[in-house]
Design an enzyme around this catalytic site. Structure first.
Site, PDB file in Angstrom:
ATOM      1  N   HIS A   1      39.189  25.895  31.518  1.00 33.04           N
ATOM      2  CA  HIS A   1      38.905  27.124  30.776  1.00 33.04           C
ATOM      3  C   HIS A   1      37.424  27.174  30.393  1.00 33.04           C
ATOM      4  CE1 HIS A   1      40.062  30.179  27.530  1.00 33.04           C
ATOM      5  NE2 HIS A   1      38.811  29.875  27.237  1.00 33.04           N
ATOM      6  N   GLU A   2      36.938  26.088  29.804  1.00 31.80           N
ATOM      7  CA  GLU A   2      35.541  26.062  29.369  1.00 31.80           C
ATOM      8  C   GLU A   2      34.577  25.981  30.552  1.00 31.80           C
ATOM      9  OE1 GLU A   2      35.004  27.048  26.491  1.00 31.80           O
ATOM     10  OE2 GLU A   2      37.042  26.747  25.762  1.00 31.80           O
TER      11      GLU A   2
ATOM     12  N   HIS B   1      34.000  29.407  31.883  1.00 27.34           N
ATOM     13  CA  HIS B   1      32.977  30.118  31.095  1.00 27.34           C
ATOM     14  C   HIS B   1      31.575  29.681  31.532  1.00 27.34           C
ATOM     15  CE1 HIS B   1      35.440  32.256  28.231  1.00 27.34           C
ATOM     16  NE2 HIS B   1      36.031  31.168  27.797  1.00 27.34           N
TER      17      HIS B   1
END
Length: 192
Positions: free
Chosen positions: A96-97, A100
């Protein structure tokens, strides 16, 4: 280079072993997260070869599990939530990170919405994961909110130490979203 038009049928980084993760001590768990982040970064570099390697810190506190911090040049993770949610961190939070991080470094990345179309595409097509915006971890130990406030409708509102300090010492007033009355301090919950 990976084609983002096709979608992996399973998580691209593979699923971690929950039992093995539970047996790890703090240092080993954090080392494994660093390896997992490195694998996610290497995969992202297949899309964007110039993607810089992010630094990793375990200094995030509160309710957030992770954060891509572009100004500092890396990813931050919540140590408390990592230790309580080991497999979810490896399988979901790290990609998820990193998604980003990748989207931000693409040409139009700084203009992209944080969980917008580009990020969702990376989650689905590169990492083979459902693009979940929030986690459902128990944040009680990571973000203690022992100060209880009341309103007219008798709803109890939990405040962290910081918010309680704002209300009690600095005169900041908070209102109930339901009844719109100003919240008043009720009591502090004691651990145990």
């Amino acid at each position: 280079m990976i084609d983002l038009r096709s979608s992996p049928v399973s998580p691209a980084l593979g699923e971690s072993d929950a039992q093995a993760l539970e047996a790890l001590d703090e240092a080993s768990l954090e080392s494994l997260l660093l390896l997992r982040a490195d694998a996610a970064w290497r995969l992202a570099r297949e899309i964007h070869p110039a993607l810089p390697r992010p630094s990793i810190w375990f200094d995030l506190r509160g309710r957030s599990a992770g954060q891509a911090h572009y100004q500092r040049g890396g990813l931050r993770f919540n140590r408390t939530l990592l230790h309580e949610n080991r497999q979810a961190f490896m399988d979901e939070i790290v990609p998820h990170e990193m998604a980003h991080w990748l989207v931000f470094h693409l040409e139009e990345g700084p203009k992209a919405r944080p969980h917008g179309r580009e990020w969702q595409t990376v989650m689905r097509k590169l990492y083979g994961l459902k693009p979940a915006v929030t986690h459902r971890f128990d944040v009680a130990r990571a973000s203690p909110a022992p100060y209880l406030y009341r309103c007219r409708c008798e709803t109890l509102h939990r405040f962290t130490g910081r918010r309680h300090s704002q209300a009690s010492k600095k005169g900041v007033s908070y209102r109930c979203r339901r009844c719109r009355t100003t919240l008043t301090f009720a009591y502090r919950e004691t651990p145990g």
